[in-house]
Design a protein around this motif. Structure first.
Motif, short mmCIF file in Angstrom:
data_model
loop_
_atom_site.label_atom_id
_atom_site.label_comp_id
_atom_site.label_asym_id
_atom_site.label_seq_id
_atom_site.Cartn_x
_atom_site.Cartn_y
_atom_site.Cartn_z
N ALA A 195 -5.02 60.45 -9.46
CA ALA A 195 -4.56 59.06 -8.78
C ALA A 195 -4.41 57.96 -9.88
CB ALA A 195 -5.81 58.83 -8.10
N ALA A 196 -5.18 57.87 -10.90
CA ALA A 196 -4.85 56.84 -11.99
C ALA A 196 -3.56 57.01 -12.84
CB ALA A 196 -5.85 56.87 -13.33
N ASP A 197 -3.19 58.18 -12.84
CA ASP A 197 -1.69 58.53 -13.51
C ASP A 197 -0.63 58.04 -12.52
OD1 ASP A 197 -2.77 59.55 -15.82
OD2 ASP A 197 -2.60 61.66 -15.31
N ALA A 198 -0.98 58.31 -11.11
CA ALA A 198 0.13 57.95 -9.93
C ALA A 198 0.03 56.47 -9.87
CB ALA A 198 -0.37 58.61 -8.54
N PRO B 146 -10.57 50.80 -11.02
CA PRO B 146 -9.90 49.55 -10.85
C PRO B 146 -9.70 49.21 -12.09
CG PRO B 146 -12.31 49.33 -10.91
CD PRO B 146 -12.30 50.70 -11.15
N PRO B 147 -8.31 48.09 -12.06
CA PRO B 147 -7.68 47.55 -13.26
C PRO B 147 -8.69 46.75 -14.00
CG PRO B 147 -6.85 46.61 -11.58
CD PRO B 147 -7.76 47.76 -11.06
N MET B 148 -8.45 46.48 -15.17
CA MET B 148 -9.23 45.35 -16.01
C MET B 148 -8.75 44.14 -15.34
SD MET B 148 -10.97 46.98 -18.17
CE MET B 148 -11.51 46.09 -19.23
N ILE C 280 -9.30 50.06 -1.66
CA ILE C 280 -8.33 50.55 -0.38
C ILE C 280 -7.46 49.70 -0.29
CG2 ILE C 280 -8.13 50.85 1.79
CD1 ILE C 280 -11.27 51.88 1.76
N GLU C 281 -7.34 48.35 0.01
CA GLU C 281 -6.11 47.39 -0.01
C GLU C 281 -5.27 47.05 -1.10
OE1 GLU C 281 -8.30 43.49 0.87
OE2 GLU C 281 -8.93 44.11 2.71
N LYS C 282 -6.00 47.35 -2.34
CA LYS C 282 -4.96 47.14 -3.57
C LYS C 282 -4.33 48.64 -3.96
CE LYS C 282 -6.14 42.99 -4.69
NZ LYS C 282 -5.06 41.82 -5.01
N GLY C 283 -4.95 49.75 -3.32
CA GLY C 283 -4.59 50.86 -3.46
C GLY C 283 -4.93 51.64 -4.97
N PHE C 284 -6.23 51.10 -5.49
CA PHE C 284 -6.92 51.37 -6.83
C PHE C 284 -7.50 52.75 -6.42
CE2 PHE C 284 -7.80 46.70 -7.49
CZ PHE C 284 -6.70 46.46 -7.92
#
Length: 132
Positions: A76-79, A39-41, A17-21
């Motif tokens: 959401a991942a694309d955005a 989440p990102p790698m 939530i904090e990172k907007g993932f």
């Protein structure tokens, strides 16, 4: 398999939530019945890559909810700006693999004996979806 301790889950969700993932949750009668997060790698050189994790309670499978969770999470991942989203799926989970293929994922290979549960090895199919 068992869920991790609630404190660990809470910290993971809070960080997302904090990172907007990208993180999508399905709720029925105030109970979480499904989720999909990307989440990102961890490595900076792979910051353009999201690592997809998804789960759905058995009673809610086969009703299109998994496809909807996946569709919303990928939007959401694309955005978020990911250019690649990858995942691993049990080789025996043909329904999930078919869902991922339908969403544009391609198979990149199989990790043999990648998972060990109760003394039994399982292969894992590695899949990815790309965006220019």
């Amino acid at each position: 398999m068992e869920a991790p301790p609630i404190e660990q889950v809470r910290a993971f969700v809070q960080r997302n939530i904090e990172k907007g993932f990208p993180q999508i949750v399905a709720v029925s009668d105030r109970q979480v019945v499904g989720w999909c997060n990307i989440p990102p790698m961890a490595r900076e050189v792979a910051a353009h890559v999201g690592d997809l994790f998804m789960g759905l309670l058995p009673a809610y499978r086969g009703q299109g909810l998994g496809a909807r969770l996946l569709r919303e999470a990928l939007a959401a991942a694309d955005a978020f700006g990911y250019l690649r989203v990858e995942l691993g799926v049990f080789a025996t989970n043909t329904r999930a693999a078919a869902l991922y293929r339908k969403a544009g994922f391609v198979e990149e290979g199989t990790k043999r004996r990648a998972i060990l549960i109760d003394g039994v090895f399982h292969d894992e199919i590695i899949m990815a979806r790309f965006r220019d």
